[in-house]
Design a protein around this motif. Structure first.
Motif, PDB file in Angstrom:
ATOM      1  N   LEU A  36       0.822  -1.210   0.000  1.00 50.05           N
ATOM      2  CA  LEU A  36       0.000   0.000   0.000  1.00 50.05           C
ATOM      3  C   LEU A  36       0.854   1.256   0.000  1.00 50.05           C
ATOM      4  O   LEU A  36       0.424   2.303  -0.494  1.00 50.05           O
ATOM      5  N   ALA A  37       2.065   1.153   0.535  1.00 50.02           N
ATOM      6  CA  ALA A  37       2.928   2.331   0.622  1.00 50.02           C
ATOM      7  C   ALA A  37       3.529   2.707  -0.723  1.00 50.02           C
ATOM      8  O   ALA A  37       3.546   3.882  -1.104  1.00 50.02           O
ATOM      9  N   ASP A  38       4.038   1.700  -1.470  1.00 51.27           N
ATOM     10  CA  ASP A  38       4.748   2.043  -2.713  1.00 51.27           C
ATOM     11  C   ASP A  38       4.244   1.325  -3.958  1.00 51.27           C
ATOM     12  O   ASP A  38       4.765   1.550  -5.061  1.00 51.27           O
ATOM     13  N   GLY A  39       3.239   0.437  -3.821  1.00 44.51           N
ATOM     14  CA  GLY A  39       2.677  -0.215  -4.994  1.00 44.51           C
ATOM     15  C   GLY A  39       3.533  -1.318  -5.569  1.00 44.51           C
ATOM     16  O   GLY A  39       3.308  -1.735  -6.711  1.00 44.51           O
ATOM     17  N   HIS A  40       4.532  -1.813  -4.800  1.00 43.19           N
ATOM     18  CA  HIS A  40       5.399  -2.877  -5.281  1.00 43.19           C
ATOM     19  C   HIS A  40       5.432  -4.019  -4.273  1.00 43.19           C
ATOM     20  O   HIS A  40       5.165  -3.833  -3.094  1.00 43.19           O
ATOM     21  N   TYR A  41       5.806  -5.204  -4.758  1.00 42.76           N
ATOM     22  CA  TYR A  41       5.938  -6.353  -3.873  1.00 42.76           C
ATOM     23  C   TYR A  41       6.866  -7.386  -4.517  1.00 42.76           C
ATOM     24  O   TYR A  41       7.217  -7.287  -5.696  1.00 42.76           O
ATOM     25  N   HIS A  42       7.260  -8.382  -3.726  1.00 44.04           N
ATOM     26  CA  HIS A  42       8.061  -9.510  -4.208  1.00 44.04           C
ATOM     27  C   HIS A  42       7.257 -10.790  -4.039  1.00 44.04           C
ATOM     28  O   HIS A  42       6.585 -10.981  -3.021  1.00 44.04           O
ATOM     29  N   ARG A  43       7.335 -11.669  -5.031  1.00 45.67           N
ATOM     30  CA  ARG A  43       6.726 -12.983  -4.845  1.00 45.67           C
ATOM     31  C   ARG A  43       7.540 -13.769  -3.814  1.00 45.67           C
ATOM     32  O   ARG A  43       8.734 -13.522  -3.615  1.00 45.67           O
ATOM     33  N   VAL A  44       6.883 -14.722  -3.171  1.00 48.56           N
ATOM     34  CA  VAL A  44       7.579 -15.576  -2.217  1.00 48.56           C
ATOM     35  C   VAL A  44       8.644 -16.372  -2.967  1.00 48.56           C
ATOM     36  O   VAL A  44       8.358 -17.028  -3.972  1.00 48.56           O
ATOM     37  N   GLY A  45       9.892 -16.296  -2.500  1.00 48.11           N
ATOM     38  CA  GLY A  45      10.992 -16.990  -3.145  1.00 48.11           C
ATOM     39  C   GLY A  45      11.598 -16.223  -4.299  1.00 48.11           C
ATOM     40  O   GLY A  45      12.579 -16.672  -4.893  1.00 48.11           O
ATOM     41  N   GLY A  46      11.029 -15.070  -4.643  1.00 50.30           N
ATOM     42  CA  GLY A  46      11.530 -14.302  -5.782  1.00 50.30           C
ATOM     43  C   GLY A  46      12.270 -13.058  -5.351  1.00 50.30           C
ATOM     44  O   GLY A  46      12.163 -12.592  -4.213  1.00 50.30           O
ATOM     45  N   TYR A  47      13.043 -12.488  -6.290  1.00 52.05           N
ATOM     46  CA  TYR A  47      13.837 -11.289  -6.010  1.00 52.05           C
ATOM     47  C   TYR A  47      13.404 -10.112  -6.878  1.00 52.05           C
ATOM     48  O   TYR A  47      13.726  -8.960  -6.579  1.00 52.05           O
ATOM     49  N   GLY A  48      12.708 -10.392  -7.974  1.00 48.50           N
ATOM     50  CA  GLY A  48      12.274  -9.320  -8.861  1.00 48.50           C
ATOM     51  C   GLY A  48      11.137  -8.517  -8.251  1.00 48.50           C
ATOM     52  O   GLY A  48      10.333  -9.028  -7.477  1.00 48.50           O
ATOM     53  N   VAL A  49      11.086  -7.235  -8.612  1.00 45.13           N
ATOM     54  CA  VAL A  49      10.034  -6.346  -8.112  1.00 45.13           C
ATOM     55  C   VAL A  49       8.817  -6.437  -9.028  1.00 45.13           C
ATOM     56  O   VAL A  49       8.940  -6.327 -10.250  1.00 45.13           O
TER      57      VAL A  49
END
Length: 473
Positions: free
Chosen positions: A256-269
């Motif tokens: 909610l703060a920046d509109g980005h996340y990481h998948r579990v086990g992943g490194y890409g945004v």
């Protein structure tokens, strides 16, 4: 649109779920074990499968092969405490969900509904007049405020927290808000994706929301897309958000703060172009004080709040709601609509409705199906709404019956018992007195210890039919 096929594995599971499954889809099949089930899946038809893990772990390999095929089934597993490691492995390899073996039927059906919805393609225009008009029925001040809130919130893309007791319509309000937002903005093209947080295992909620990646020889591979990704361009509805584990709360607050996340086990945004609508029946303020809810997420969710009233706080809407639900059932079944006898409405309006609008809808559906007559009479209402029927059916004396009803009502959490019971008792005594006097109101009033004007007023207040027949004096 073709309905998805639903497969139950195991006779015990079939007995528990069959009726609820047939309400979700007409294409339901049952098999005694996983061997028979997997053999039936050779036709390549997409299906949703739910069943307990087999005692023999060799079946897991066959199931794993099926999950890796192009037309893979959506699999929901039930696992005992000793089988959780096996279930987690299958989940990481593509199973839709895994739940404890003793999960309640309601939780299983909620997960099944989510899985079936994934198998169905989104219609080009999901908005229908029936769905739009069925969310908010009535002319009360509470309904007016909710309509005003919908109008304002459909113009902006901000998180919304919906508060309200169970059965008040939080999910329907979220759907209505999503659909009105689609009408307001051409940029909203994605679906409404609903997640019942309380129906998902706490160990699986991160993968459910954010998705899962696996690294093979230095390369990241998508194993499973999360609900946030599914809702891209649309709305993610988180029901019972208070049940989110603390680590998932932190990740959601960052989203909610920046509109980005990481998948579990992943490194890409990953970017999240999604509106968050959350709902709860709990006091988030209390949970924050007790360290059970993240303050950062609380402040981001509570910028805009909508409170859905209990049905007992909008009793004037009950007649319109009841008539709407009866009409809805008649249209679904293609039959004539049942009518409510005039004496039924005061009873419905005096009842406390602990299950709120959902309880009223379920009652109307049951009456529409089970009552053979065209008009629903007071005697056909459930016993908890008619204390006089409880007295007649269960008690050796009216005092004993009244006591039994009061104890049951208190145990069920009802309040204001006297306000509910008094008009019912007055109606019984008044009808008995009129029957005894052959409809002569003056004599009936004397028998009850009332004046004639009081009796006339009570006839009107209690919705008792007035024949106007009386003595000529």
């Amino acid at each position: 649109m073709t309905e998805p096929r639903l497969i139950l594995v195991g006779s015990e599971l079939e007995a528990r779920l069959l009726a609820g499954c047939k309400a979700l889809t007409r294409d339901v099949h049952s098999y005694r074990n996983w061997t028979e089930c997997l053999a039936a899946l050779n036709d390549g038809v997409p299906a949703v499968v739910i069943g307990a893990l087999a005692a023999d772990s060799s079946v897991d390999k066959l199931l794993l092969q099926r999950l890796r095929q192009n037309v893979a089934p959506t699999v929901i597993l039930l696992a005992s405490d000793e089988q959780m490691d096996r279930a987690l492995l299958l989940f990481q390899q593509g199973a839709f969900e895994y739940l404890p073996l003793g999960s309640e039927t309601e939780s299983l059906l909620a997960v099944l509904q989510q899985a079936l919805r994934r198998k169905q393609p989104m219609p080009a225009n999901p908005i229908t007049e029936r769905e739009m008009s069925g969310v908010l029925i009535g002319d009360s001040a509470a309904v007016y405020e909710l309509q005003r809130a919908l109008q304002q919130l459909s113009k902006v893309n901000v998180p919304v927290l919906i508060r309200g007791d169970q059965g008040t319509g939080k999910r329907l309000f979220a759907r209505e808000l999503h659909e009105r937002r689609m009408l307001e903005s051409s940029a909203v093209k994605g679906p409404l994706v609903s997640v019942n947080v309380s129906a998902i295992a706490r160990t699986a909620i991160d993968v459910e929301l954010f998705g899962l990646e696996r690294t093979v020889q230095g390369q990241s591979q998508l194993v499973r897309a999360g609900r946030i990704e599914e809702a891209n361009g649309g709305t993610l509805f988180l029901d019972e958000v208070a049940d989110l584990p603390l680590d998932a709360q932190i990740r959601l607050a960052q989203l909610l703060a920046d509109g980005h996340y990481h998948r579990v086990g992943g490194y890409g945004v990953c970017e999240a172009n999604v509106r968050i609508i959350a709902a709860t029946r709990h006091s988030l303020e209390t949970l924050v004080r007790n360290g059970q809810f993240q303050p950062d997420l609380y402040h981001r969710l509570t910028v805009v709040q909508v409170h859905l009233p209990r049905l007992q706080d909008r009793r004037e809407d009950i007649p319109a709601l009841a008539n709407y639900f009866l009409t809805q059932v008649a249209n679904e079944m293609g039959v004539a609509r049942k009518q409510l006898a005039p004496a039924v409405l005061p009873i419905l309006q005096q009842y406390d409705w602990p299950g709120n609008v959902r309880q009223l809808e379920n009652l109307c559906r049951r009456l529409a199906v089970m009552v053979p007559e065209d008009v629903i009479a007071p005697e056909q209402l459930p016993l908890e709404m008619r204390p006089e029927l409880l007295i007649a059916n269960e008690a050796r004396s009216w005092e004993e019956g009244l006591r039994s009803w009061a104890e049951q009502a208190l145990a069920a959490g009802h309040k204001d018992l006297l306000d509910f019971a008094q008009p019912v008792l007055e109606r019984i005594l008044l009808q008995a007195a009129l029957k005894h006097t052959g409809g002569l109101k003056q004599e009936a009033a004397l028998l009850l210890g009332w004046g004639r004007n009081t009796l006339t007023r009570k006839l009107r207040e209690l919705s008792i039919e007035d024949s106007d027949d009386d003595e000529a004096a």
